[in-house]
Design a protein around this motif. Structure first.
Motif, PDB file in Angstrom:
ATOM      1  N   LEU A 151      26.341 -22.647  37.401  1.00 58.17           N
ATOM      2  CA  LEU A 151      25.124 -21.832  37.307  1.00 58.17           C
ATOM      3  C   LEU A 151      23.947 -22.721  36.927  1.00 58.17           C
ATOM      4  O   LEU A 151      24.068 -23.579  36.043  1.00 58.17           O
ATOM      5  CB  LEU A 151      25.349 -20.767  36.215  1.00 58.17           C
ATOM      6  N   VAL A 152      22.812 -22.480  37.595  1.00 57.89           N
ATOM      7  CA  VAL A 152      21.542 -23.117  37.222  1.00 57.89           C
ATOM      8  C   VAL A 152      20.614 -21.979  36.812  1.00 57.89           C
ATOM      9  O   VAL A 152      20.367 -21.058  37.603  1.00 57.89           O
ATOM     10  CB  VAL A 152      20.946 -23.898  38.413  1.00 57.89           C
ATOM     11  N   VAL A 173      14.827 -26.412  43.238  1.00 62.02           N
ATOM     12  CA  VAL A 173      15.864 -25.773  42.415  1.00 62.02           C
ATOM     13  C   VAL A 173      16.972 -25.254  43.340  1.00 62.02           C
ATOM     14  O   VAL A 173      18.179 -25.457  43.093  1.00 62.02           O
ATOM     15  CB  VAL A 173      15.273 -24.631  41.554  1.00 62.02           C
ATOM     16  N   VAL A 174      16.552 -24.601  44.426  1.00 54.20           N
ATOM     17  CA  VAL A 174      17.537 -24.067  45.374  1.00 54.20           C
ATOM     18  C   VAL A 174      18.365 -25.216  45.969  1.00 54.20           C
ATOM     19  O   VAL A 174      19.600 -25.139  46.039  1.00 54.20           O
ATOM     20  CB  VAL A 174      16.834 -23.261  46.497  1.00 54.20           C
ATOM     21  N   ALA A 177      20.976 -26.477  43.519  1.00 58.13           N
ATOM     22  CA  ALA A 177      22.106 -25.550  43.371  1.00 58.13           C
ATOM     23  C   ALA A 177      22.973 -25.559  44.637  1.00 58.13           C
ATOM     24  O   ALA A 177      24.216 -25.600  44.566  1.00 58.13           O
ATOM     25  CB  ALA A 177      21.585 -24.143  43.077  1.00 58.13           C
ATOM     26  N   ASP A 178      22.311 -25.558  45.788  1.00 58.11           N
ATOM     27  CA  ASP A 178      23.006 -25.481  47.071  1.00 58.11           C
ATOM     28  C   ASP A 178      23.902 -26.716  47.284  1.00 58.11           C
ATOM     29  O   ASP A 178      24.989 -26.610  47.853  1.00 58.11           O
ATOM     30  CB  ASP A 178      21.947 -25.379  48.179  1.00 58.11           C
ATOM     31  N   ARG A 179      23.407 -27.857  46.809  1.00 55.32           N
ATOM     32  CA  ARG A 179      24.177 -29.115  46.976  1.00 55.32           C
ATOM     33  C   ARG A 179      25.593 -28.972  46.427  1.00 55.32           C
ATOM     34  O   ARG A 179      26.537 -29.566  46.951  1.00 55.32           O
ATOM     35  CB  ARG A 179      23.402 -30.236  46.258  1.00 55.32           C
ATOM     36  N   TYR A 208      17.859 -17.889  48.686  1.00 52.50           N
ATOM     37  CA  TYR A 208      19.174 -18.527  48.568  1.00 52.50           C
ATOM     38  C   TYR A 208      20.168 -17.389  48.492  1.00 52.50           C
ATOM     39  O   TYR A 208      19.853 -16.328  47.937  1.00 52.50           O
ATOM     40  CB  TYR A 208      19.169 -19.349  47.275  1.00 52.50           C
ATOM     41  N   ASP A 209      21.398 -17.572  49.003  1.00 53.80           N
ATOM     42  CA  ASP A 209      22.310 -16.411  48.977  1.00 53.80           C
ATOM     43  C   ASP A 209      22.987 -16.215  47.623  1.00 53.80           C
ATOM     44  O   ASP A 209      23.399 -15.102  47.314  1.00 53.80           O
ATOM     45  CB  ASP A 209      23.336 -16.482  50.131  1.00 53.80           C
TER      46      ASP A 209
END
Ligand code: PLP
Length: 374
Positions: A151-152, A173-174, A177-179, A208-209
């Motif tokens: 979680l971010v 930020v997205v 997290a996505d990485r 972002y999903d």
């Protein structure tokens, strides 16, 4: 099992009713019930006729649709909670377990951090950089987010420093997290408190999903006493959080849902945001003037949003020591920087009536002069 208490809220619980002036709350001067209803006599009649049943556990359909509109989501994404406080707690309870890794924006309202620590997670900060006007340190974010980060968590606009992320900072930020496939918890309770623009800060929703947005009526709407908040999430997570909500509170209060339906009508939203932004703009001007008159004892990076000033003091004492001195010698409660993760600052709420704010700032000056001379 170790327990991390919520130091800021403990500070407020203990002391907020012991001082003449409370500048430790994080919203504007609250809206009165009559001011919320205004001259809408039909709304008043409906309120007086309301049956005090248990309400729908996840929120009324009408309210969920209005909240969905605030974030650009659908009603099925929404769970109505007891304040954003419950929304943050059930989100962390749904996503984070022992050994998980969580990255949290700092300085910040340390609820998500504390809940994650109490769930047995490891927490690293994602700093806003005071040297760059509290902009996010995106390199530090990239270093903090690692494979296995669950979680971010960001607060946008930020409490306590009032930073609003730019669209490209939100994208960063997205991307971080996505990485690693992490969730984003975007605490958006301060959307609508912008000081320098009338444009509401964009939501993380739809970027972002794996995002959960948290909101509430406590800040931009000036209605903290309703204890009415929400989360907006993909349906599986909304359901998972709902299961925790049934254990924790069953539901928010039915009267609060009723009043929230009034508060979130587009015309009322405009009225409340205008009222509270005026308090924020006038209050900040007074705070800035007071800081400018402090002979260099105090300084601030002007916040872009919120009714809060995160004020640097140029004294060697710890922020808890200074906040205690202000309480004892000034009869004023302020927030201590340490409770937000940064020393040598005080969080001072300014979105209040002018007389009240001026009297409180005088009390702080008195206490600081005393500290300065001992
Ligand atoms: C960032 C943030 N999130 C959540 C909350 C809790 O708000 P609520 O009154 O909606 O429970 C606060 C309150 O100060 C806050 O600052």
């Amino acid at each position: 099992m170790s327990f991390t208490p919520f130091e800021l809220e403990e500070w407020q619980s203990r002391y907020e009713h012991t001082v003449a002036h409370n500048l430790a709350d994080s919203g504007c001067h609250p809206v009165a019930l009559g001011e919320l209803i205004g001259d809408d006599s039909a709304a008043l009649d409906r309120l007086l006729a309301a049956d005090l049943h248990y309400p729908p556990v996840g929120g009324t359909d009408a309210l969920r649709a209005l909240i969905a509109g605030w974030h650009g989501a659908a009603a099925g994404n929404v769970l109505v909670t007891v304040g954003a406080a419950e929304a943050n707690a059930v989100t962390v309870a749904s996503l984070v377990g022992p050994g998980d890794h969580v990255v949290v924006m700092e300085p910040g309202y340390r609820q998500v951090r504390g809940c994650a620590l109490n769930a047995g997670a490891e927490v690293d900060p994602f700093p806003l950089d005071p040297g760059r006007g509290w902009r996010p340190d995106l390199d530090a974010l990239d270093r903090a987010v690692r494979p296995g980060t669950k979680l971010v968590a960001v607060t946008n606009p930020n409490n306590p420093v009032g930073t609003i992320l730019t669209p490209s900072e939100m994208d960063a930020v997205v991307a971080a997290a996505d990485r690693v496939g992490a969730w984003i918890l975007a605490d958006e309770v301060y959307r609508g408190t912008e000081r320098l623009t009338d444009e509401v800060t964009p939501s993380f929703w739809g970027r972002y999903d794996k995002v959960v947005c948290v909101g509430s009526l406590s800040k931009a709407f000036g209605l903290p006493g309703l204890r009415l908040g929400w989360l907006v999430a993909p349906p599986e997570l909304t359901e998972a959080a709902w299961r925790r909500h049934e254990y924790a509170t069953i539901s928010a209060a039915s009267l609060s849902m009723h009043l929230a339906e009034i508060a979130l009508r587009p015309a009322t939203v405009d009225r409340l945001l205008t009222r509270n932004r005026a308090l924020i703009r006038e209050g900040y001007a007074r705070l800035q003037e007071w800081i400018d008159g402090s002979d260099g004892l105090l300084s601030i990076v002007p916040p872009h949003a919120t009714a809060l000033g995160f004020v640097r003091y140029h004294l060697p004492h710890s922020s808890v020591e200074v906040a205690h001195a202000i309480r004892e010698h000034g009869d004023v409660l302020v927030g201590a920087g340490a409770h937000f993760g940064v020393e040598h600052h005080l969080r001072i709420t300014h979105g209040l009536q002018a007389d009240y704010l001026d009297a409180a700032l005088d009390g702080i000056s008195r206490a600081l002069r005393k500290l300065h001379t001992v």
